[in-house]
Design a protein around this motif. Sequence first.
Motif, PDB file in Angstrom:
ATOM      1  N   GLU A  34       0.822  -1.207   0.000  1.00  0.00           N
ATOM      2  CA  GLU A  34       0.000   0.000   0.000  1.00  0.00           C
ATOM      3  C   GLU A  34       0.861   1.264   0.000  1.00  0.00           C
ATOM      4  O   GLU A  34       0.456   2.300  -0.521  1.00  0.00           O
ATOM      5  N   ALA A  35       2.048   1.185   0.583  1.00  0.00           N
ATOM      6  CA  ALA A  35       2.915   2.366   0.670  1.00  0.00           C
ATOM      7  C   ALA A  35       3.555   2.740  -0.656  1.00  0.00           C
ATOM      8  O   ALA A  35       4.173   3.803  -0.768  1.00  0.00           O
ATOM      9  N   LEU A  36       3.421   1.902  -1.669  1.00  0.00           N
ATOM     10  CA  LEU A  36       4.049   2.134  -2.967  1.00  0.00           C
ATOM     11  C   LEU A  36       3.033   2.753  -3.920  1.00  0.00           C
ATOM     12  O   LEU A  36       1.976   2.174  -4.171  1.00  0.00           O
ATOM     13  N   SER A  37       3.330   3.932  -4.453  1.00  0.00           N
ATOM     14  CA  SER A  37       2.398   4.590  -5.367  1.00  0.00           C
ATOM     15  C   SER A  37       2.355   3.840  -6.698  1.00  0.00           C
ATOM     16  O   SER A  37       3.311   3.161  -7.086  1.00  0.00           O
ATOM     17  N   PHE A  38       1.244   4.008  -7.423  1.00  0.00           N
ATOM     18  CA  PHE A  38       1.129   3.376  -8.733  1.00  0.00           C
ATOM     19  C   PHE A  38       2.192   3.921  -9.690  1.00  0.00           C
ATOM     20  O   PHE A  38       2.770   3.163 -10.478  1.00  0.00           O
ATOM     21  N   ASP A  39       2.448   5.234  -9.641  1.00  0.00           N
ATOM     22  CA  ASP A  39       3.441   5.820 -10.539  1.00  0.00           C
ATOM     23  C   ASP A  39       4.808   5.169 -10.353  1.00  0.00           C
ATOM     24  O   ASP A  39       5.459   4.772 -11.324  1.00  0.00           O
ATOM     25  N   MET A  43      21.318   4.802  -8.042  1.00  0.00           N
ATOM     26  CA  MET A  43      20.702   4.516  -6.739  1.00  0.00           C
ATOM     27  C   MET A  43      21.058   3.122  -6.234  1.00  0.00           C
ATOM     28  O   MET A  43      21.406   2.937  -5.058  1.00  0.00           O
ATOM     29  N   ILE A  44      20.968   2.134  -7.108  1.00  0.00           N
ATOM     30  CA  ILE A  44      21.224   0.758  -6.695  1.00  0.00           C
ATOM     31  C   ILE A  44      22.702   0.569  -6.377  1.00  0.00           C
ATOM     32  O   ILE A  44      23.071  -0.098  -5.403  1.00  0.00           O
ATOM     33  N   GLY A  45      23.571   1.163  -7.189  1.00  0.00           N
ATOM     34  CA  GLY A  45      25.002   1.079  -6.903  1.00  0.00           C
ATOM     35  C   GLY A  45      25.328   1.637  -5.530  1.00  0.00           C
ATOM     36  O   GLY A  45      26.100   1.043  -4.768  1.00  0.00           O
ATOM     37  N   LYS A  46      24.718   2.767  -5.195  1.00  0.00           N
ATOM     38  CA  LYS A  46      24.940   3.358  -3.876  1.00  0.00           C
ATOM     39  C   LYS A  46      24.387   2.451  -2.780  1.00  0.00           C
ATOM     40  O   LYS A  46      25.024   2.260  -1.730  1.00  0.00           O
ATOM     41  N   ALA A  47      23.207   1.871  -3.005  1.00  0.00           N
ATOM     42  CA  ALA A  47      22.610   0.978  -2.018  1.00  0.00           C
ATOM     43  C   ALA A  47      23.475  -0.254  -1.770  1.00  0.00           C
ATOM     44  O   ALA A  47      23.479  -0.813  -0.664  1.00  0.00           O
ATOM     45  N   LEU A  48      24.233  -0.662  -2.788  1.00  0.00           N
ATOM     46  CA  LEU A  48      25.105  -1.832  -2.670  1.00  0.00           C
ATOM     47  C   LEU A  48      26.484  -1.490  -2.104  1.00  0.00           C
ATOM     48  O   LEU A  48      27.329  -2.367  -1.961  1.00  0.00           O
ATOM     49  N   GLY A  49      26.716  -0.204  -1.815  1.00  0.00           N
ATOM     50  CA  GLY A  49      27.965   0.181  -1.167  1.00  0.00           C
ATOM     51  C   GLY A  49      29.071   0.622  -2.089  1.00  0.00           C
ATOM     52  O   GLY A  49      30.226   0.761  -1.652  1.00  0.00           O
ATOM     53  N   ALA A  50      28.752   0.870  -3.364  1.00  0.00           N
ATOM     54  CA  ALA A  50      29.785   1.292  -4.306  1.00  0.00           C
ATOM     55  C   ALA A  50      30.033   2.798  -4.211  1.00  0.00           C
ATOM     56  O   ALA A  50      29.190   3.559  -3.733  1.00  0.00           O
ATOM     57  N   ARG A  51      31.194   3.205  -4.680  1.00  0.00           N
ATOM     58  CA  ARG A  51      31.450   4.628  -4.936  1.00  0.00           C
ATOM     59  C   ARG A  51      30.955   4.895  -6.352  1.00  0.00           C
ATOM     60  O   ARG A  51      31.429   4.267  -7.309  1.00  0.00           O
ATOM     61  N   HIS A  83      14.644  -9.917  -7.028  1.00  0.00           N
ATOM     62  CA  HIS A  83      15.117  -8.542  -7.237  1.00  0.00           C
ATOM     63  C   HIS A  83      13.977  -7.546  -7.078  1.00  0.00           C
ATOM     64  O   HIS A  83      14.145  -6.492  -6.439  1.00  0.00           O
ATOM     65  N   LEU A  84      12.798  -7.850  -7.657  1.00  0.00           N
ATOM     66  CA  LEU A  84      11.675  -6.921  -7.587  1.00  0.00           C
ATOM     67  C   LEU A  84      11.205  -6.731  -6.149  1.00  0.00           C
ATOM     68  O   LEU A  84      10.913  -5.605  -5.718  1.00  0.00           O
ATOM     69  N   MET A 127      11.198  -3.169  -4.049  1.00  0.00           N
ATOM     70  CA  MET A 127      10.043  -2.588  -3.373  1.00  0.00           C
ATOM     71  C   MET A 127      10.352  -2.314  -1.910  1.00  0.00           C
ATOM     72  O   MET A 127       9.927  -1.285  -1.362  1.00  0.00           O
ATOM     73  N   GLU A 128      11.116  -3.185  -1.272  1.00  0.00           N
ATOM     74  CA  GLU A 128      11.531  -2.937   0.110  1.00  0.00           C
ATOM     75  C   GLU A 128      12.388  -1.673   0.190  1.00  0.00           C
ATOM     76  O   GLU A 128      12.218  -0.848   1.102  1.00  0.00           O
ATOM     77  N   TRP A 129      13.304  -1.504  -0.748  1.00  0.00           N
ATOM     78  CA  TRP A 129      14.169  -0.337  -0.750  1.00  0.00           C
ATOM     79  C   TRP A 129      13.375   0.953  -0.956  1.00  0.00           C
ATOM     80  O   TRP A 129      13.688   1.980  -0.358  1.00  0.00           O
ATOM     81  N   VAL A 130      12.347   0.896  -1.822  1.00  0.00           N
ATOM     82  CA  VAL A 130      11.532   2.090  -2.046  1.00  0.00           C
ATOM     83  C   VAL A 130      10.761   2.449  -0.778  1.00  0.00           C
ATOM     84  O   VAL A 130      10.719   3.607  -0.349  1.00  0.00           O
ATOM     85  N   VAL A 131      10.141   1.444  -0.172  1.00  0.00           N
ATOM     86  CA  VAL A 131       9.320   1.691   1.009  1.00  0.00           C
ATOM     87  C   VAL A 131      10.154   2.222   2.169  1.00  0.00           C
ATOM     88  O   VAL A 131       9.722   3.126   2.907  1.00  0.00           O
ATOM     89  N   ASP A 132      11.383   1.692   2.342  1.00  0.00           N
ATOM     90  CA  ASP A 132      12.193   2.150   3.484  1.00  0.00           C
ATOM     91  C   ASP A 132      13.057   3.377   3.152  1.00  0.00           C
ATOM     92  O   ASP A 132      13.796   3.875   3.996  1.00  0.00           O
TER      93      ASP A 132
END
Length: 326
Positions: free
Chosen positions: A110-115, A158-166, A278-279, A283-288
């Motif tokens: 529910e916390a994830l918008s349709f867009d 965004m994903i690269g940063k989330a995975l700890g990359a420079r 992966h999906l 979605m977890e990353w977007v929500v948090d």
Amino acid sequence: MRAVLCSAFDQPETLTVNTVADPVAAAGEVVIAVHAAGVNFPDALMVLGQYQVRPPLPFTPGGEASGVIIEVGSGVSHLHVGQRVVAFTRTGAFAERLSAPASAVTAIPEALSFDVAATLPLAFGTAMHALIDRAHLASGDTLLVLGASGGVGLAAVMIGKALGARVIAAASTDDKLALCRAHGADEVINYTTESLRDRLKALTNGVGPDVICDPVGGDFTESAFRSIAWGGRYLVVGFAGGTIPSLPLNLPLLKGASVVGVFWGAFEQREPAANAHHLARLMEWVVDGTIAPVVSARYPLEQSAAALRAMLERRVVGKVVVVPIT
């Protein structure tokens, strides 16, 4: 219902919005009332007849959509009417209703918008597959993203940063680079005003990036590859720049580097469980709040051609969506 129709492989401006019969859920399918449809470069290529796959004419463009299930076919037990979902179907999304195999449909929180949900399967799915499965990006690696303000590019930042990359983001304007910085890029390069090779040398102390994510192709491919670190991985994601570049094969030899193909569509078909993982993680990353997908514009169904034209002319920042139901 209203749907965009492509009756001949041609420019997006030839698309029409027609009234067509409502879809019916066959066995193993669901029907979705579409609230948002993601717009992607392959959608535009498909309309032009330049994609790897040519759907039978006429067809409705649009490969990913989010919305609410309004009908469930026989044999479907894990989905139900009224459920908020996202689907990847390759075609059919630029319409008020979409029939989809239940296997291609995923419930969204529910916390994830349709867009935002409609932007995740292809662009973010491609970036996840590229960085995790193909490049094996590790925390502490240096990642260069070309075309970093586009759909796949910004997702990779965004994903690269989330995975700890420079993360080093390269794009064509300072405004685009400011967006990349706002979404995690540690360093930026304007490759219209700066030398890509010189800046990479300075930013990496001459070592070069461990991973290069390239959804653009074109003029900067060879220059970027010449800057790659020893043992680096060059991700061939796509050719949004319009040109498929050639690469002298002595360069991978000299750098002990790999040219790695990224074909998310085949991955999604061949390894559905891995793609679903992966999906779910996305979605977890977007929500948090770990990642924040950018939806820069919303187009009504009647302006689908304008959305595709913006994509072809590389004017899209982040992602845009078509909105059949307002």
